[in-house]
Design a protein around this motif. Structure first.
Motif, PDB file in Angstrom:
ATOM      1  N   UNK A 149      35.039  36.513  13.371  1.00  5.34           N
ATOM      2  CA  UNK A 149      34.275  36.650  12.178  1.00  5.34           C
ATOM      3  C   UNK A 149      33.195  37.779  12.500  1.00  5.34           C
ATOM      4  N   UNK A 150      32.638  38.081  13.565  1.00  7.52           N
ATOM      5  CA  UNK A 150      31.698  38.918  13.531  1.00  7.52           C
ATOM      6  C   UNK A 150      32.105  40.511  13.127  1.00  7.52           C
ATOM      7  N   UNK A 229      24.434  36.313   0.018  1.00  3.45           N
ATOM      8  CA  UNK A 229      24.684  37.449   1.188  1.00  3.45           C
ATOM      9  C   UNK A 229      25.127  38.606   0.364  1.00  3.45           C
ATOM     10  N   UNK A 230      25.215  39.875   0.960  1.00  2.29           N
ATOM     11  CA  UNK A 230      25.772  40.948   0.390  1.00  2.29           C
ATOM     12  C   UNK A 230      27.280  41.156   1.017  1.00  2.29           C
ATOM     13  N   UNK A 231      27.867  41.977   0.009  1.00  2.00           N
ATOM     14  CA  UNK A 231      29.300  42.262   0.648  1.00  2.00           C
ATOM     15  C   UNK A 231      29.341  42.836   2.215  1.00  2.00           C
ATOM     16  N   UNK A 232      28.223  43.386   2.529  1.00  2.00           N
ATOM     17  CA  UNK A 232      28.102  43.984   4.120  1.00  2.00           C
ATOM     18  C   UNK A 232      27.855  42.654   5.095  1.00  2.00           C
ATOM     19  N   UNK A 233      27.795  41.817   4.612  1.00  2.00           N
ATOM     20  CA  UNK A 233      27.200  40.607   5.746  1.00  2.00           C
ATOM     21  C   UNK A 233      28.555  40.263   6.313  1.00  2.00           C
ATOM     22  N   UNK A 234      28.296  40.097   7.725  1.00  2.00           N
ATOM     23  CA  UNK A 234      29.564  39.509   8.455  1.00  2.00           C
ATOM     24  C   UNK A 234      29.886  38.168   8.401  1.00  2.00           C
ATOM     25  N   UNK A 235      31.295  38.040   8.481  1.00  2.00           N
ATOM     26  CA  UNK A 235      31.635  36.627   8.233  1.00  2.00           C
ATOM     27  C   UNK A 235      30.817  35.654   9.273  1.00  2.00           C
ATOM     28  N   UNK A 236      30.503  35.904  10.657  1.00  2.00           N
ATOM     29  CA  UNK A 236      29.823  35.233  11.355  1.00  2.00           C
ATOM     30  C   UNK A 236      28.542  34.822  10.865  1.00  2.00           C
ATOM     31  N   UNK A 237      27.992  35.852  10.573  1.00  5.31           N
ATOM     32  CA  UNK A 237      26.359  35.712   9.949  1.00  5.31           C
ATOM     33  C   UNK A 237      26.315  34.575   8.487  1.00  5.31           C
ATOM     34  N   UNK A 270      39.908  32.168   7.691  1.00  5.51           N
ATOM     35  CA  UNK A 270      39.958  33.484   8.232  1.00  5.51           C
ATOM     36  C   UNK A 270      40.174  33.360   9.820  1.00  5.51           C
ATOM     37  N   UNK A 271      39.137  32.212  10.327  1.00  6.06           N
ATOM     38  CA  UNK A 271      39.370  31.954  11.803  1.00  6.06           C
ATOM     39  C   UNK A 271      40.618  31.531  12.249  1.00  6.06           C
ATOM     40  N   UNK A 272      41.328  30.889  11.330  1.00  6.01           N
ATOM     41  CA  UNK A 272      42.908  30.422  11.579  1.00  6.01           C
ATOM     42  C   UNK A 272      43.651  31.815  11.763  1.00  6.01           C
ATOM     43  N   UNK A 273      43.542  32.725  11.042  1.00  4.73           N
ATOM     44  CA  UNK A 273      44.407  33.962  11.470  1.00  4.73           C
ATOM     45  C   UNK A 273      43.842  34.748  12.510  1.00  4.73           C
ATOM     46  N   UNK A 274      43.154  34.266  13.437  1.00  2.33           N
ATOM     47  CA  UNK A 274      42.546  35.068  14.610  1.00  2.33           C
ATOM     48  C   UNK A 274      43.692  34.867  15.766  1.00  2.33           C
ATOM     49  N   UNK A 275      44.245  36.213  16.110  1.00  2.00           N
ATOM     50  CA  UNK A 275      45.464  36.165  17.017  1.00  2.00           C
ATOM     51  C   UNK A 275      45.459  35.206  18.217  1.00  2.00           C
ATOM     52  N   UNK A 276      44.102  35.056  18.799  1.00  4.38           N
ATOM     53  CA  UNK A 276      43.922  34.210  19.902  1.00  4.38           C
ATOM     54  C   UNK A 276      44.097  32.804  19.436  1.00  4.38           C
TER      55      UNK A 276
END
Length: 304
Positions: A149-150, A229-237, A270-276
């Motif tokens: 998410x970062x 938040x703004x469009x540029x905010x990271x998912x982790x934030x 989104x996290x569930x689509x992480x390859x790991x």
């Protein structure tokens, strides 16, 4: 009561939030619930259906998917399912499938609504269940150091424009709009500026629990001046901000204009689509059906 009913009653009395109920309410639940045994890989709820039950998993496990077959969550014994659709009029917007042979207790929708209207602590429990799951996801990220998410931005997680209503919209109309759009939150506007947010949680903890008239303005149940938040905010934030402030939705503003709403479900999806994550799940899959389900997520992961 028969021996089986006494055993069920004892189990309910140990399950939050039912552990806060008196004996009379526990007896009502036991006498009204139904028992269902669902085989592995069998559907429990399908998108588009009308849900009439609150589900409590006595044993087994289930998975929840959205309409694009994105994995939303996996839940096991002692956890609840189906309450989200009940809080939104019964329309099912997420499918639930058993991934193990599962035993479920089914509580009728009318009894569920009466329960949350008479017990604010129970209403609060179901309204904040998503927040507890969000905190669990946040803790998992911290424990594993896995932070995809970062590298994502809020703009990448938006999948539709925000649902907007004017300041004077009634609670009844707001509820209908959320149901029609299968939305879990809407933004309240006044003179083209964001003044508040209304979530499905607000309908549960305020509108239903306090028996408010549907003709009252939606401002009666909105959260004013919400965190944004703004469009540029990271998912982790965004994830950390939700966990820090005990919320499940964040309006995304481009300047002063709302361009979307990020939900806890968006971040977990989104996290569930992480390859790991997928590699780990592939190793754990023990049958063809499980591998087929995971394979549907691979194209999205490989092109992300």
């Amino acid at each position: 009561m028969e021996i089986e009913q006494l055993e069920i009653r004892d189990y309910l009395a140990r399950c939050p939030p039912l552990d806060r109920l008196n004996d009379e309410w526990l007896d009502r639940l036991v006498n009204s619930l139904e028992i269902s045994y669902v085989r592995r890989n069998s559907p429990i709820l399908k998108i588009g259906e009308r849900n009439r039950w609150l589900y409590l998993l006595r044993s087994g496990a289930v998975e929840v998917f959205d309409k694009k077959e994105n994995l939303i969550g996996r839940f096991g014994a002692g956890e609840w399912a189906g309450y989200r659709s009940l809080l939104r009029g019964g329309e099912v917007t997420l499918s639930i499938t058993a991934i193990e042979d599962s035993l479920l207790y089914l509580i009728p929708d009318k009894l569920f609504h009466q329960l949350i209207s008479e017990h604010k602590t129970v209403a609060d429990f179901f309204a904040t269940e998503k927040t507890r799951r969000l905190r669990s996801a946040t803790q998992t990220l911290r424990n594993t150091g896995d932070t995809p998410l970062l590298h994502s931005r809020a703009r990448d997680l938006l999948h539709r424009p925000p649902l907007l209503v004017e300041h004077g919209t009634t609670i009844g109309k707001a509820a209908r709009l959320m149901r029609e759009h299968a939305a879990s939150a809407m933004l309240v506007m006044k003179n083209d500026r964001l003044t508040g947010i209304v979530t499905d949680r607000a309908f549960c903890t305020t509108a239903v629990a306090d028996s408010l008239s549907a003709d009252l303005p939606v401002t009666q149940i909105m959260t004013p001046d919400p965190y944004t938040i703004t469009p540029a905010t990271s998912g982790l934030e965004a994830l950390l901000k939700m966990a820090r402030h005990n919320i499940c939705h964040l309006p995304v503003l481009d300047g002063s204009s709302p361009v979307g709403i990020i939900s806890a479900a968006d971040l977990i999806r989104h996290q569930s689509h992480n390859p790991l994550y997928l590699i780990n799940e592939i190793h754990r899959a023990d049958d063809l059906a499980g591998l087929q389900q995971l394979s549907r997520q691979l194209p999205q992961t490989l092109t992300a």
